[in-house]
Design a protein around this motif. Sequence first.
Motif, mmCIF file in Angstrom:
data_model
loop_
_atom_site.group_PDB
_atom_site.id
_atom_site.type_symbol
_atom_site.label_atom_id
_atom_site.label_comp_id
_atom_site.label_asym_id
_atom_site.label_seq_id
_atom_site.Cartn_x
_atom_site.Cartn_y
_atom_site.Cartn_z
ATOM 1 N N LEU A 46 70.041 38.592 96.988
ATOM 2 C CA LEU A 46 70.221 39.304 95.724
ATOM 3 C C LEU A 46 71.697 39.434 95.351
ATOM 4 O O LEU A 46 72.066 39.289 94.183
ATOM 5 N N LEU A 47 72.547 39.690 96.339
ATOM 6 C CA LEU A 47 73.979 39.759 96.076
ATOM 7 C C LEU A 47 74.505 38.422 95.565
ATOM 8 O O LEU A 47 75.197 38.353 94.543
ATOM 9 N N LEU A 48 74.171 37.347 96.263
ATOM 10 C CA LEU A 48 74.685 36.031 95.879
ATOM 11 C C LEU A 48 74.101 35.575 94.551
ATOM 12 O O LEU A 48 74.807 34.965 93.734
ATOM 13 N N LEU A 49 72.827 35.851 94.302
ATOM 14 C CA LEU A 49 72.235 35.533 93.001
ATOM 15 C C LEU A 49 72.986 36.268 91.899
ATOM 16 O O LEU A 49 73.321 35.677 90.866
ATOM 17 N N SER A 50 73.275 37.543 92.113
ATOM 18 C CA SER A 50 74.021 38.320 91.119
ATOM 19 C C SER A 50 75.379 37.684 90.832
ATOM 20 O O SER A 50 75.795 37.582 89.674
ATOM 21 N N GLU A 51 76.067 37.262 91.876
ATOM 22 C CA GLU A 51 77.388 36.654 91.695
ATOM 23 C C GLU A 51 77.299 35.329 90.938
ATOM 24 O O GLU A 51 78.082 35.075 90.021
ATOM 25 N N VAL A 52 76.348 34.487 91.318
ATOM 26 C CA VAL A 52 76.245 33.163 90.699
ATOM 27 C C VAL A 52 75.783 33.269 89.245
ATOM 28 O O VAL A 52 76.318 32.585 88.362
ATOM 29 N N VAL A 78 66.976 30.141 86.672
ATOM 30 C CA VAL A 78 67.028 30.452 88.099
ATOM 31 C C VAL A 78 65.806 29.811 88.753
ATOM 32 O O VAL A 78 64.682 29.983 88.282
ATOM 33 N N HIS A 79 66.052 29.063 89.814
ATOM 34 C CA HIS A 79 64.981 28.431 90.586
ATOM 35 C C HIS A 79 65.094 28.942 92.018
ATOM 36 O O HIS A 79 66.130 28.764 92.657
ATOM 37 N N LEU A 80 64.049 29.600 92.494
ATOM 38 C CA LEU A 80 63.994 30.131 93.859
ATOM 39 C C LEU A 80 62.975 29.339 94.667
ATOM 40 O O LEU A 80 61.874 29.074 94.170
ATOM 41 N N THR A 81 63.332 29.015 95.884
ATOM 42 C CA THR A 81 62.386 28.378 96.795
ATOM 43 C C THR A 81 62.477 29.088 98.143
ATOM 44 O O THR A 81 63.573 29.250 98.684
ATOM 45 N N HIS A 82 61.328 29.514 98.641
ATOM 46 C CA HIS A 82 61.266 30.152 99.957
ATOM 47 C C HIS A 82 60.550 29.198 100.892
ATOM 48 O O HIS A 82 59.367 28.918 100.724
ATOM 49 N N ASP A 83 61.297 28.666 101.835
ATOM 50 C CA ASP A 83 60.749 27.804 102.882
ATOM 51 C C ASP A 83 60.764 28.598 104.180
ATOM 52 O O ASP A 83 61.530 29.543 104.316
ATOM 53 N N PRO A 84 59.965 28.201 105.145
ATOM 54 C CA PRO A 84 60.080 28.855 106.446
ATOM 55 C C PRO A 84 61.516 28.715 106.966
ATOM 56 O O PRO A 84 62.022 27.612 107.104
ATOM 57 N N GLY A 85 62.177 29.837 107.125
ATOM 58 C CA GLY A 85 63.527 29.823 107.668
ATOM 59 C C GLY A 85 64.652 29.965 106.665
ATOM 60 O O GLY A 85 65.779 30.240 107.053
ATOM 61 N N ALA A 86 64.402 29.770 105.371
ATOM 62 C CA ALA A 86 65.504 29.827 104.407
ATOM 63 C C ALA A 86 65.014 30.090 102.992
ATOM 64 O O ALA A 86 63.857 29.819 102.655
ATOM 65 N N VAL A 87 65.927 30.602 102.186
ATOM 66 C CA VAL A 87 65.708 30.740 100.751
ATOM 67 C C VAL A 87 66.756 29.880 100.064
ATOM 68 O O VAL A 87 67.945 29.946 100.402
ATOM 69 N N HIS A 88 66.318 29.052 99.146
ATOM 70 C CA HIS A 88 67.198 28.187 98.362
ATOM 71 C C HIS A 88 67.193 28.728 96.937
ATOM 72 O O HIS A 88 66.131 28.925 96.358
ATOM 73 N N VAL A 89 68.378 28.984 96.378
ATOM 74 C CA VAL A 89 68.515 29.508 95.023
ATOM 75 C C VAL A 89 69.392 28.547 94.234
ATOM 76 O O VAL A 89 70.450 28.135 94.716
ATOM 77 N N GLU A 90 68.946 28.191 93.041
ATOM 78 C CA GLU A 90 69.740 27.340 92.152
ATOM 79 C C GLU A 90 69.796 27.986 90.785
ATOM 80 O O GLU A 90 68.775 28.397 90.239
ATOM 81 N N VAL A 91 71.007 28.100 90.239
ATOM 82 C CA VAL A 91 71.214 28.651 88.904
ATOM 83 C C VAL A 91 71.811 27.546 88.043
ATOM 84 O O VAL A 91 72.854 26.984 88.380
ATOM 85 N N THR A 116 74.489 29.649 104.154
ATOM 86 C CA THR A 116 74.605 28.605 105.178
ATOM 87 C C THR A 116 75.011 27.276 104.565
ATOM 88 O O THR A 116 75.544 26.410 105.250
ATOM 89 N N ALA A 117 74.755 27.119 103.272
ATOM 90 C CA ALA A 117 75.153 25.920 102.539
ATOM 91 C C ALA A 117 75.195 26.282 101.064
ATOM 92 O O ALA A 117 74.484 27.183 100.617
ATOM 93 N N TRP A 118 76.038 25.592 100.305
ATOM 94 C CA TRP A 118 76.071 25.790 98.861
ATOM 95 C C TRP A 118 76.782 24.602 98.231
ATOM 96 O O TRP A 118 77.453 23.826 98.898
ATOM 97 N N GLY A 151 75.137 20.726 81.126
ATOM 98 C CA GLY A 151 74.730 21.717 82.103
ATOM 99 C C GLY A 151 75.387 21.532 83.447
ATOM 100 O O GLY A 151 75.976 20.498 83.748
ATOM 101 N N ARG A 152 75.295 22.596 84.240
ATOM 102 C CA ARG A 152 75.827 22.611 85.588
ATOM 103 C C ARG A 152 74.923 23.497 86.426
ATOM 104 O O ARG A 152 74.380 24.478 85.947
ATOM 105 N N SER A 153 74.771 23.145 87.684
ATOM 106 C CA SER A 153 73.983 23.946 88.616
ATOM 107 C C SER A 153 74.856 24.366 89.788
ATOM 108 O O SER A 153 75.685 23.587 90.260
#
Length: 153
Positions: free
Chosen positions: A60-66, A86-99, A132-134, A144-146
């Motif tokens: 939530l913090l990083l989403l707010s910043e991005v 905003v595109h959110l993906t929840h996989d086992p072990g990680a959440v991937h967020v793209e704005v 862990t990655a961005w 556009g830009r992501s």
Amino acid sequence: MRPEERIRPHAVPEVPGGDARHDSWRREFPGEVASVPAARAWAHGLLAVRLAPPALDDVLLLLSEVITNAVTHSDSCRTAGGRVTVHLTHDPGAVHVEVTDDGSTTSTPAVHVPDADSDGGRGLWLVDLLATAWGSSRHDDEAGRSVWFQVPE
């Protein structure tokens, strides 16, 4: 590699794909500052039952910043009808967020070491610190830009 496509060298991004074990959501918001708390509330509603509080707080913090960067520094806030997605993906072990925003000819996502007395400039520094990655990419085939990031579960 262009600077805006930087990926932390020790991290290999996992692109959400054909794995049936992931949940994925996408939502568009107006390119305005009021979209920051709206996107945060939307993500909280989706992820609160899936993530432990420390991981949820980081997402939530990083989403707010991005998304703040998207509605402040891109054409999403400068043009009528500008949008951010905003595109959110929840996989086992990680959440991937793209704005994704409408892009900008005057700014590029970059990490800056914040001044201790500055009110801003910490967004991508925090992303670089906590994710862990961005990375980011410009869309060549359309305006556009992501900016995306991953947070461990």
